[in-house]
Design a protein around this motif. Sequence first.
Motif, PDB file in Angstrom:
ATOM      1  N   GLU A 107       0.815  -1.339  -0.102  1.00 57.57           N
ATOM      2  CA  GLU A 107       0.129  -0.038   0.161  1.00 57.57           C
ATOM      3  C   GLU A 107       0.489   0.993   0.100  1.00 57.57           C
ATOM      4  N   TYR A 108       1.024   2.461  -1.234  1.00 57.47           N
ATOM      5  CA  TYR A 108       1.828   3.354  -1.309  1.00 57.47           C
ATOM      6  C   TYR A 108       0.651   4.620  -1.656  1.00 57.47           C
ATOM      7  N   ARG A 109       1.394   5.289  -0.752  1.00 58.02           N
ATOM      8  CA  ARG A 109       0.774   7.117  -1.277  1.00 58.02           C
ATOM      9  C   ARG A 109       1.118   7.779  -1.829  1.00 58.02           C
ATOM     10  N   GLU A 110       1.066   9.012  -2.569  1.00 56.63           N
ATOM     11  CA  GLU A 110       1.176   9.381  -3.360  1.00 56.63           C
ATOM     12  C   GLU A 110       2.277  10.444  -2.252  1.00 56.63           C
ATOM     13  N   ASN A 111       3.504  10.379  -2.731  1.00 54.11           N
ATOM     14  CA  ASN A 111       5.063  10.757  -2.260  1.00 54.11           C
ATOM     15  C   ASN A 111       4.988  12.415  -2.785  1.00 54.11           C
ATOM     16  N   TYR A 112       4.728  13.275  -2.006  1.00 58.83           N
ATOM     17  CA  TYR A 112       4.456  14.531  -2.093  1.00 58.83           C
ATOM     18  C   TYR A 112       6.035  15.372  -1.779  1.00 58.83           C
ATOM     19  N   ASN A 113       6.235  16.240  -3.130  1.00 52.86           N
ATOM     20  CA  ASN A 113       8.285  16.605  -2.927  1.00 52.86           C
ATOM     21  C   ASN A 113       7.601  18.383  -2.194  1.00 52.86           C
ATOM     22  N   PRO A 114       7.691  18.789  -1.202  1.00 50.83           N
ATOM     23  CA  PRO A 114       8.050  18.600  -0.486  1.00 50.83           C
ATOM     24  C   PRO A 114       6.425  18.104   0.636  1.00 50.83           C
ATOM     25  N   GLY A 115       7.393  17.731   1.704  1.00 53.16           N
ATOM     26  CA  GLY A 115       6.209  16.751   2.411  1.00 53.16           C
ATOM     27  C   GLY A 115       5.682  15.047   2.150  1.00 53.16           C
ATOM     28  N   GLY A 116       6.615  14.432   1.374  1.00 56.02           N
ATOM     29  CA  GLY A 116       6.343  12.863   1.963  1.00 56.02           C
ATOM     30  C   GLY A 116       4.651  12.449   1.269  1.00 56.02           C
ATOM     31  N   THR A 117       5.106  11.323   1.514  1.00 54.99           N
ATOM     32  CA  THR A 117       3.711  10.708   2.476  1.00 54.99           C
ATOM     33  C   THR A 117       3.232  10.690   3.839  1.00 54.99           C
ATOM     34  N   CYS A 118       3.686  11.848   4.816  1.00 53.90           N
ATOM     35  CA  CYS A 118       3.051  11.572   5.450  1.00 53.90           C
ATOM     36  C   CYS A 118       2.231  13.263   5.491  1.00 53.90           C
ATOM     37  N   LEU A 119       2.303  13.806   4.562  1.00 54.84           N
ATOM     38  CA  LEU A 119       1.712  15.132   3.932  1.00 54.84           C
ATOM     39  C   LEU A 119       0.585  14.957   3.317  1.00 54.84           C
ATOM     40  N   GLU A 120       0.196  13.120   2.197  1.00 52.86           N
ATOM     41  CA  GLU A 120      -0.223  12.929   1.792  1.00 52.86           C
ATOM     42  C   GLU A 120      -1.440  12.119   2.827  1.00 52.86           C
ATOM     43  N   SER A 121      -0.992  11.253   3.703  1.00 55.26           N
ATOM     44  CA  SER A 121      -1.924  11.510   4.870  1.00 55.26           C
ATOM     45  C   SER A 121      -2.636  12.593   5.267  1.00 55.26           C
ATOM     46  N   LEU A 122      -2.464  13.577   5.754  1.00 54.44           N
ATOM     47  CA  LEU A 122      -2.886  14.895   6.076  1.00 54.44           C
ATOM     48  C   LEU A 122      -3.341  15.449   4.986  1.00 54.44           C
ATOM     49  N   ILE A 123      -2.909  15.686   4.256  1.00 54.84           N
ATOM     50  CA  ILE A 123      -4.493  16.346   3.164  1.00 54.84           C
ATOM     51  C   ILE A 123      -5.005  15.296   1.795  1.00 54.84           C
ATOM     52  N   GLY A 124      -4.338  14.079   2.356  1.00 57.30           N
ATOM     53  CA  GLY A 124      -4.831  13.177   1.094  1.00 57.30           C
ATOM     54  C   GLY A 124      -4.118  13.792  -0.728  1.00 57.30           C
ATOM     55  N   GLY A 125      -4.016  12.330  -1.225  1.00 59.98           N
ATOM     56  CA  GLY A 125      -3.984  12.186  -2.917  1.00 59.98           C
ATOM     57  C   GLY A 125      -3.521  10.776  -3.124  1.00 59.98           C
ATOM     58  N   ASN A 126      -3.526  11.178  -4.123  1.00 64.44           N
ATOM     59  CA  ASN A 126      -3.410   9.169  -4.607  1.00 64.44           C
ATOM     60  C   ASN A 126      -2.218   8.287  -3.682  1.00 64.44           C
ATOM     61  N   HIS A 127      -2.829   6.943  -4.349  1.00 60.87           N
ATOM     62  CA  HIS A 127      -2.748   6.129  -3.121  1.00 60.87           C
ATOM     63  C   HIS A 127      -2.972   4.437  -4.107  1.00 60.87           C
ATOM     64  N   LEU A 128      -2.286   3.512  -4.096  1.00 59.84           N
ATOM     65  CA  LEU A 128      -2.823   2.479  -4.171  1.00 59.84           C
ATOM     66  C   LEU A 128      -2.162   1.302  -3.362  1.00 59.84           C
ATOM     67  N   ARG A 129      -2.844   0.115  -3.426  1.00 58.94           N
ATOM     68  CA  ARG A 129      -2.622  -1.100  -3.265  1.00 58.94           C
ATOM     69  C   ARG A 129      -2.748  -2.128  -4.288  1.00 58.94           C
ATOM     70  N   GLY A 130      -1.632  -3.017  -3.999  1.00 53.74           N
ATOM     71  CA  GLY A 130      -1.109  -3.932  -5.074  1.00 53.74           C
ATOM     72  C   GLY A 130      -1.584  -5.638  -4.850  1.00 53.74           C
ATOM     73  N   TRP A 131      -1.666  -6.261  -5.916  1.00 54.12           N
ATOM     74  CA  TRP A 131      -1.920  -7.792  -5.659  1.00 54.12           C
ATOM     75  C   TRP A 131      -0.737  -8.120  -6.811  1.00 54.12           C
ATOM     76  N   ILE A 132      -0.200  -9.496  -6.671  1.00 59.97           N
ATOM     77  CA  ILE A 132       0.919  -9.721  -8.022  1.00 59.97           C
ATOM     78  C   ILE A 132      -0.195 -11.486  -7.965  1.00 59.97           C
ATOM     79  N   GLN A 133       0.068 -10.887  -9.678  1.00 60.82           N
ATOM     80  CA  GLN A 133      -0.945 -12.818 -10.416  1.00 60.82           C
ATOM     81  C   GLN A 133       0.023 -13.082 -10.004  1.00 60.82           C
ATOM     82  N   ASN A 134       0.508 -14.459  -9.656  1.00 62.73           N
ATOM     83  CA  ASN A 134       1.335 -15.496  -9.444  1.00 62.73           C
ATOM     84  C   ASN A 134       0.867 -17.086  -9.176  1.00 62.73           C
TER      85      ASN A 134
END
Length: 221
Positions: A107-134
């Motif tokens: 689970e990854y979040r948008e990595n703001y510059n500056p602010g990183g993913t901590c800023l995304e946790s505060l103000i929102g932004g893009n976000h993904l969850r991932g699985w491998i088909q294997n």
Amino acid sequence: MLSFSRLALALTAVGAALAAPTKRAVAYYNPNNGGGSEVDIVSAGLGEPLNVIISGLSDSSIIGSQSNFLSFAQDIGFSTECLGIHIGSPQQANLGDGNGAVNQLVEYRENYNPGGTCLESLIGGNHLRGWIQNGPSADSGAWFLAVSQEENVIDNHDIVPNGYNIGRDALVSNANSWASGQSTYSLSVDYVSGLLAAGSTGINHGISQDGQVAVITVTRN
């Protein structure tokens, strides 16, 4: 009869062939054909669309491991959660590969510059969850992603209106920008219909989406 030197060379060639990584032959398998779904599982009858696939035809340096995929995700504007802290239960997905319903791998979040993913946790932004088909019945090696644009922490990171389409398209835009800025890889994107039904039926938060899945293939030049 082969001479000793020729036999040694032949055995070396066979060993190299066996050691070489096998390139997968398909971009992905349709989860619906294997009893799975292009919608993940949030709660009974509701889930989020798996609206991006990183193709199994992509270079192994992109999809070959979780660490490789993290590097790619960081290149296109995402990273791990703020201070490694995650609140909430993992979602599951059944990719029709014989593994059944399994928890998200990342689970990854948008990595703001500056602010990183901590800023995304505060103000929102893009976000993904991932699985491998294997799994044993459909091993494409493709990454299936549920991508969405989120509200801020006060609004409990709910999905913004049209947030599934917005999140998917933002990821595609970032990936295209990354590819155009370097020479090591080439990237192609196809929007595919038929994997995911358009609309809001069965979609978490009742948010409609257009039924298009972005299939991204990243190959080494």
